[in-house]
Design a protein around this motif. Sequence first.
Motif, PDB file in Angstrom:
ATOM      1  N   SER A 693      44.670  45.950  27.206  1.00  0.00           N
ATOM      2  CA  SER A 693      44.115  46.006  28.554  1.00  0.00           C
ATOM      3  C   SER A 693      45.196  46.465  29.527  1.00  0.00           C
ATOM      4  O   SER A 693      46.296  45.915  29.550  1.00  0.00           O
ATOM      5  CB  SER A 693      43.591  44.628  28.966  1.00  0.00           C
ATOM      6  N   ASP A 695      44.634  46.493  32.813  1.00  0.00           N
ATOM      7  CA  ASP A 695      44.351  45.883  34.113  1.00  0.00           C
ATOM      8  C   ASP A 695      45.479  44.935  34.497  1.00  0.00           C
ATOM      9  O   ASP A 695      46.098  44.289  33.639  1.00  0.00           O
ATOM     10  CB  ASP A 695      43.024  45.120  34.080  1.00  0.00           C
ATOM     11  N   SER A 704      41.191  39.900  37.467  1.00  0.00           N
ATOM     12  CA  SER A 704      41.550  41.192  36.895  1.00  0.00           C
ATOM     13  C   SER A 704      41.381  42.301  37.935  1.00  0.00           C
ATOM     14  O   SER A 704      40.387  42.331  38.679  1.00  0.00           O
ATOM     15  CB  SER A 704      40.671  41.483  35.680  1.00  0.00           C
TER      16      SER A 704
END
Length: 794
Positions: A693, A695, A704
Amino acid sequence: MSGLPIYTALSLPSVSISPSAKSLRFSQDGQAILLTKHAVYILTPDAGVNVELSSVMKQTLDSKLPPGSTSPLGWLRTMVEFDRSTMHQWPTDCQDWGSVCLGSLDPTLQALALSPSHLTASGGCLLALLNSNLELTIWGAPKNFLTGEWIKASSLQSHLLPLQDVTSVLKTAALQGSGSVLLRTLQAQSMCIEWTPQPDWGLTPAPFIDASLLAVGNRAGSVTLLRFDRATCGMVVVDSAPVADRWVTHLAWSAWTDCHDSACEAMLACGAADGSVTVYNIRQTLTSKSSPANISSDHEVNVSVWRGDGSICEADGRAVTAMAWANRPGCNPILIFHKAGTLHVWSAQSQSGQQGSKTLVLRTQRRSLGSSALCVASGICYVPNLDSCIVSLSDGSFHVIHRLSIDPTLDPLIPDNVSSDALSAVSRRVFLHTETEDVTSRDVDRINGMVSYDANSTFAWTYEATRPTDFSYKHDAKHVSSLVVAQLWAENVDEQIIHELAERVRRPQHGLGEAPVSQLRAILLHLRDAQRLARLHTRILDILYQPVVAEAVPDFVIPTYEGDWGVELSRDFVRSLTTHLFGWSSVQSQRIRHAVAAFCQGYCAAGEVRQRFAETVNHNATTIRTHIVFTVLRHLSAVKRALKPGDIYFARRTIRLATLPGTPSALVKEAGELSCQLPLSANAEATADSQDSLDELCPACHASVPLQDAESAVCCNGHVWDRCCVTSLILATPMVRTCVGCSRKAFVPAPSEGAPVHDARWLPDSARGSWVLRDLLDATRRCPFCGNNFVTLV
């Protein structure tokens, strides 16, 4: 005032200035540097500056403006105070009477020299200061060059290292030579200084090569050439040359000639205490050498010095008071120097064999009781459009040399508003208008320094109101100087703006030289007028939308590196990033357009026109960001074998940034190719799951935050954060740099080369282990969008 505008009338109380043609100068960072007896005032015009505006100084001109008129040009101020406690004791070196320095009895500042831009870690200028004890020191701004402190140190990759005392460097060089103790001491006693600009080597893209030289004239009658070494943060002696058997009191550099075969030349004029003037030729040769990592080319500059056309003025016992070159593109430079009552013009031998010198006798202009043609020169400026040279004297008068390159004369061929009498009359009217008290013919507007503001009709000068018939003592606290910026003759300013803007856009410099806020100083000054902007906005937009001469996204290839990451690779990586981020003239043209459009957007009154400028700003910002991301992708691809886990995470973020909606297809293709190559990197499998990820977490609520926009970040709870303009990471720390032009922010660079990157505690956890990110921050000493310098405000 006959309709001629006054842009600044700034009072400087308790400031005493000695008349000198080099007491007021503009740096390549866009700052006016004013040398006084006990301090250096560093003044920055607020046109084009978007930080620290709450510190703009008030001026007496504010209360005299009619309603609806353009506000005066604002100024930000900081200063370098003279420390009298660190005086060198010359008697400890030599007991001979010839080495006695009377300036040590009442120490004051005597001269200054400005380096080219991009020498400090923040991409700024260095300041060389010479005091009356004949000591030479170098100063720099480690954090905030606008309103912050300037110290006798330079910032080297965020660490302050004390600069070597330049006087000690000169003494060490003198001890290595032959001669008596007196001679070696005199060689270390500096009398005058002058710094060259950077030569243009004609390379594309242009790498940063510091080929500037600081010339130092001394009491032994010789000149020493020094160069700033960023690795050691000190000055290094390059060469020296004998000039005369008297003190060298004045120096002046001509511009560097166009480079051919990796070589360029300049002339150095040297004035001695006996009135003689000698010219030396300095030739610099650039040679390429291989770098250890072979990512980028390294360069070496060799210097040779020889006496030119000999003594152009024999010793006559009349001291030189000022000296400057008139540099004309494609022509030989012309030397202008002043002695009491006379101006001397000399040109080097041209290809046609013509060489000449001429002496012009000045005439007294009766403007006050103190008027005299025998006064000291306080400024020499060449105006290329008129082929004229403007000279100011300390009695408040101006003198104009017409037809400088053809047949120099003080008499205009036809009645002209650019004559000596006309400019002196305008200067006197400015004095009458800006003074708060009644002025009579007994009051003299003693001009202590003068410089051109826009290379045309607008000039900046400092004056002090004095009364020669008053013999009462006036202590330093009662001295009041004034800085004035005013137009001295009428001209078509609108056409000048359009012509200069078109030249800046079509023939831009690379991004490693003069800052855009300095290059655009004249344009931004006049575009502050809303009425003028309303007249010219259509023509300005047409220029801003002209096609770029070169490709908008330059294509280049970075050699592939197969080894492991190390200090040598890091050094080459930073040098290559700097070259490709700032060395392309076509990208610098986009930065100039971006800066002008953003400025016009802020000053435009009409909403529809403001929207058109906003669209221009967004268009150029998108083009510049495309080049930045493309450059980073190419460099990541070149070192993919040496990437570490933290680097691979940053590489994936860059790939995500390159595939956002609206990205050019060529950039998307480049990102796809790198994405396919990343699994081949070491330890990529170990990071594929844990850092899948990309983010980030909101610093406020830990929600997030997806990477959907390169400028800002918004979490699901509505918290909005700025992103770093270099790395696109969320900024949630006070350890940031702010661009003085566009106000974009970036992380402060990580610690110096070789230090653990984990020491950069202000960086996000995901970024501390990335050598690529650290080197990218180190390579962007300037804002990659508008090209101006950063400042650290906390």
